[in-house]
Motif scaffolding. Structure first.
Motif, short mmCIF file in Angstrom:
data_model
loop_
_atom_site.label_atom_id
_atom_site.label_comp_id
_atom_site.label_asym_id
_atom_site.label_seq_id
_atom_site.Cartn_x
_atom_site.Cartn_y
_atom_site.Cartn_z
N ARG A 44 0.94 -1.12 -0.02
CA ARG A 44 0.11 -0.09 0.07
C ARG A 44 0.83 1.09 0.02
O ARG A 44 1.76 1.31 0.97
CB ARG A 44 -0.90 0.05 1.18
N TYR A 45 0.79 2.23 -0.98
CA TYR A 45 1.48 3.32 -0.84
C TYR A 45 0.78 4.65 -1.27
O TYR A 45 -0.37 4.29 -2.07
CB TYR A 45 2.80 3.15 -1.98
N LEU A 46 1.06 5.61 -1.23
CA LEU A 46 0.30 6.91 -1.80
C LEU A 46 0.91 7.42 -2.97
O LEU A 46 2.30 7.30 -3.16
CB LEU A 46 0.68 8.16 -0.85
N HIS A 54 -2.75 -3.00 8.30
CA HIS A 54 -2.71 -1.71 8.20
C HIS A 54 -1.99 -1.03 9.29
O HIS A 54 -2.57 -1.06 10.52
CB HIS A 54 -4.01 -1.31 8.17
N MET A 104 5.06 3.16 2.58
CA MET A 104 3.79 3.62 2.25
C MET A 104 3.90 5.18 1.45
O MET A 104 3.42 5.53 0.73
CB MET A 104 2.81 3.97 3.38
N ARG A 152 -6.69 9.13 2.41
CA ARG A 152 -7.15 7.84 2.10
C ARG A 152 -7.49 7.54 0.73
O ARG A 152 -7.23 6.55 -0.02
CB ARG A 152 -8.48 7.30 2.76
N ILE A 190 -4.45 6.50 -1.39
CA ILE A 190 -3.81 5.11 -1.02
C ILE A 190 -4.04 4.04 -2.10
O ILE A 190 -5.19 3.70 -2.56
CB ILE A 190 -4.00 4.43 0.21
N GLU A 192 -3.42 0.24 -3.42
CA GLU A 192 -3.13 -1.16 -3.17
C GLU A 192 -2.90 -2.15 -4.31
O GLU A 192 -3.47 -2.13 -5.40
CB GLU A 192 -4.15 -1.81 -2.33
#
Length: 427
Positions: A5-7, A78, A138, A198, A201, A203
């Motif tokens: 999961r990353y921005l 998470h 992330m 959010r 984000i 995935e």
């Protein structure tokens, strides 16, 4: 396959880093409440050095052991959810200590505080692994390296702020009230920050890279157990080095004010605490020194660590002059020693981040932090008793012997780490 999961938005990535840095700095400050108040508590006769040392030691014993658990869980779930739990739990524990100190609800002050501080340790079991996981995995990829460097300042900065607050507030109990209010407020701010990012984000699932296994034929296989990975890289022995380094970093900071106060008759607890702030500030500059050395001049994390330990050893030896020379010399020796040890601490972040490709960075961060915490346990639980039983000179000799052992271990680990770097697929 592992899920990452990353921005994907730069502004969101920067916002989360700012939130992580500020919240972790503050919670690092609150962990030092008893350490910074030790000289005042002992002077008022509320607790002995052994009792205050026991409270700090038991906190870090529980906290340290649970760091490994927190790292494993953070690698699976998470991480942001563990942060809110940690802030709220720690805030309530600090509030409980303050209320009991002011209103004396429980007669046995030592036992009550000990129990509450254990609960405080439990509530923070996954805070650092979660912070590290989000920074190393992330944030946007171009932000991660500088973020790993900057987060190294958080613990030292929090410690400096705590000792500054302890020296300025009218009474040491107010430190716990300030910590309680701040932690609860940061829990709310953290939830607001996460809610706002959010939508950014992403995935996705990625294939696990091949893991180098230490065999005579240099064969490779996938999904090697984490213990095998640690043994191959030399990190199992490095855990012992981290334990030793912690004795001269976070642990030594706990005893600085008391050591100066007891060895110099003209130094009051207030002055001793103020002097310790200078040492803590130098420690806070440690990551900057480390960043200048690596990777600009030294390309290997272990080589850089060896260099800093070798330079720092003479400053530890000079502590044998405590009580024989002016206390300002001791402050200078300690300042440079803590500076070098904190500079070496930066490299543990880069080492742990190297295991992110296997989804194990939080586990490594938790394991490293566990040994750092256990070092604080030894310093507060064992060293306080060594000081009371044998004096400061014997205690400093113990520090020197342990530091020599750490230097020897680093030379053993260095070739293992070099071979590990040659056989893995990092760019």
């Amino acid at each position: 396959m592992i899920k990452t999961r990353y921005l994907n938005n730069a502004k969101a990535s920067i916002l989360i880093f700012v939130a992580l840095f500020s919240t972790f700095t503050f919670i690092s400050m609150t962990k030092q409440c008893f350490s910074s108040a030790m000289a005042f508590i002992v002077e008022e006769g509320i607790m002995t050095k052994s009792q205050t040392g026991t409270i700090v030691a038991v906190f870090y014993l529980v906290y340290g052991i649970l760091q490994l658990v927190g790292g494993i869980l953070t690698d699976k779930w998470h991480p942001e959810r563990f942060l809110t739990f940690g802030f709220l739990g720690a805030g309530l524990c600090n509030l409980a200590v303050y209320i009991n100190q002011v209103y004396a609800i429980v007669d046995n002050n030592f036992v009550f505080v000990l129990v509450i501080w254990v609960l405080n340790a439990c509530s923070q079991f996954a805070v650092w692994p979660a912070v590290f996981k989000m920074i190393s995995g992330m944030l946007k990829e171009e932000h991660r390296s500088i973020a790993l460097f900057l987060i190294s300042f958080a613990n030292s900065l929090g410690t400096v702020i705590n000792y500054a607050v302890a020296a300025l507030i009218p009474h040491w109990t107010l430190n716990f009230l300030i910590s309680a209010v701040g932690l609860i407020a940061f829990a709310l701010l953290w939830e607001i920050a996460m809610h706002s990012v959010r939508p950014f984000i992403v995935e996705k699932e990625v294939e696990l890279p091949e893991t180098p296994v230490h065999t005579h034929y240099h064969e490779h296989q996938k999904d090697v157990h984490i213990i095998a990975l640690l043994a191959t890289s030399g990190m199992l022995l490095f855990l012992v080095v981290l334990l030793t380094r912690s004795l001269f970093d976070n642990g030594l900071k706990t005893l600085v004010a008391t050591m100066i106060n007891e060895n110099y008759d003209n130094v009051t607890p207030t002055v001793a605490t103020a002097l310790s702030i200078i040492i803590l500030i130098m420690g806070a500059l440690g990551p900057t020194l480390g960043h200048q050395i690596y990777p600009r001049f030294v390309k290997n994390e272990l080589t850089a660590t060896i260099l800093l330990f070798a330079i720092g050893t003479p400053f530890c030896v000079l502590l044998l002059l405590t009580g024989k020379v002016h206390y300002w010399w001791i402050v200078i020796f300690l300042s440079f020693f803590v500076l070098l040890m904190n500079a070496a601490a930066l490299f543990t972040n880069y080492i742990a981040a190297r295991f992110n490709k296997w989804g194990k960075s939080a586990t490594l961060a938790g394991a490293f932090n566990m040994m750092t915490s256990l070092g604080i346990v030894v310093s507060n639980f064992v060293f306080t008793r060594v000081v009371e039983g044998f004096g400061w000179t014997v205690t400093i000799w113990v520090w020197i012997v342990l530091l020599v052992i750490a230097n020897i271990l680093l030379w053993i680990i260095a070739p293992m780490w070099r071979r590990f770097l040659k056989t893995q697929y990092y760019h």
